[in-house]
Design an enzyme around this catalytic site. Structure first.
Site, PDB file in Angstrom:
ATOM      1  N   HIS A  55      -8.972  -0.632  -0.714  1.00  0.00           N
ATOM      2  CA  HIS A  55      -8.697  -0.583  -2.211  1.00  0.00           C
ATOM      3  C   HIS A  55      -7.249  -1.009  -1.735  1.00  0.00           C
ATOM      4  O   HIS A  55      -6.168  -0.729  -1.087  1.00  0.00           O
ATOM      5  CB  HIS A  55      -8.900   0.924  -2.878  1.00  0.00           C
ATOM      6  CG  HIS A  55      -8.551   2.409  -2.262  1.00  0.00           C
ATOM      7  ND1 HIS A  55      -6.800   2.400  -2.255  1.00  0.00           N
ATOM      8  CD2 HIS A  55      -8.970   3.061  -1.766  1.00  0.00           C
ATOM      9  CE1 HIS A  55      -6.999   2.754  -1.791  1.00  0.00           C
ATOM     10  NE2 HIS A  55      -8.167   4.234  -0.891  1.00  0.00           N
ATOM     11  N   CYS A  97      -9.465   5.833   3.816  1.00  0.00           N
ATOM     12  CA  CYS A  97      -9.596   4.364   3.030  1.00  0.00           C
ATOM     13  C   CYS A  97      -9.025   3.170   4.032  1.00  0.00           C
ATOM     14  O   CYS A  97      -7.239   3.926   4.510  1.00  0.00           O
ATOM     15  CB  CYS A  97      -9.472   4.175   1.989  1.00  0.00           C
ATOM     16  SG  CYS A  97     -10.935   5.549   0.452  1.00  0.00           S
TER      17      CYS A  97
END
Length: 263
Positions: A212, A239
């Site tokens: 992301h 992430c």
């Protein structure tokens, strides 16, 4: 950053002779060798015949020695011919070892990436690859380098700055081989972590571990202190953070089931 968990920080992303066959020797000029051998054999035979007629043991010994000398001379001549005409397999059959590590070094990619790092721009000053031209495209995430490499075979198509999970606080990015999952979205916000991101794409646990953008506040504004860490250090809670344009392109173009190797 993930949809279910905790805040931001930096983490690490795990991705993922030659021999030769000695050719049979080919003996050249065999007719000349055979003639030489036959002549030597004839001389030895004649000498032996004289010795037999005379019944002299010493002559027999000389004849045997002459025969042995002729045979040795013939063998030596053959060996010289072989040495002159044969090519050792070691000189012709060498095969270069295949490349086993596709990841370029930081120095090899430095001249391809934007410098200084700008999280508002694409990582490279060139178009992104057309994924439809590379049916076997895969993704290599290098935690030590804090980079994401778009690969086809052992060739790097594009390099992206990244920030992975903070291993030092037990929030490292999982290492291993994964595949892009069906879950993806335009944005999210996690109140517990007090942060979110744009353009997320899941690669593990269906919405937990994501690619992301750099993180955002609840109002959608970027967290500048976190964005400044991109490509420089581990910063997330597992992430893989990308620049704003890289994350959008990744979300829009990387196909379901694309292989992801993190190491």
């Amino acid at each position: 950053m993930n949809l279910k968990s905790i805040g931001f920080g930096v983490a690490a992303v795990a991705v993922v002779i030659g021999g030769g066959v000695f050719a049979s020797r080919t003996y050249l000029n065999t007719s000349a060798s055979d003639a030489h051998s036959a002549t030597s054999s004839s001389k030895a035979s004649s000498s032996s015949s004289v010795a037999a007629k005379q019944g002299n043991d010493k002559e027999k010994e000389k004849a045997a020695a002459a025969s042995s000398s002729a045979a040795a001379s013939s063998t030596a001549n053959e060996a010289k011919k072989d040495s002159a005409t044969d090519t050792p397999a070691s000189k012709t059959d060498k095969v270069a070892a295949p490349q086993t590590d596709p990841t370029p070094t930081a120095a090899e990619t430095a001249n391809k990436l934007r410098s200084p790092i700008n999280w508002r721009l694409s990582s490279e000053d060139k178009p992104y690859p057309d994924v439809n031209k590379y049916p076997n495209l895969w993704i290599h995430v290098s935690i030590p380098q804090q980079r994401v490499f778009l690969m086809t075979g052992n060739t790097v198509l594009y390099t992206m700055y990244a920030s992975t999970g903070m291993e030092s606080v037990g929030a490292g990015t999982p290492r291993g081989t994964f595949h892009i999952q069906k879950e993806r979205g335009l944005s999210f916000y996690n109140p517990t972590a007090q942060g979110g991101a744009y353009n997320w794409t899941s690669f593990k646990d269906h919405g937990v571990f994501l690619f992301h953008s750099v993180p955002i506040y609840e109002n959608g504004q970027y967290i500048l202190s976190e964005a400044a860490k991109l490509g420089k250090q581990e910063a997330s809670h597992g992430c893989i953070r990308l620049s704003v344009p890289d994350a959008k392109w990744f979300h829009d173009n990387i196909k379901y089931d694309t292989k992801v190797v993190i190491d």
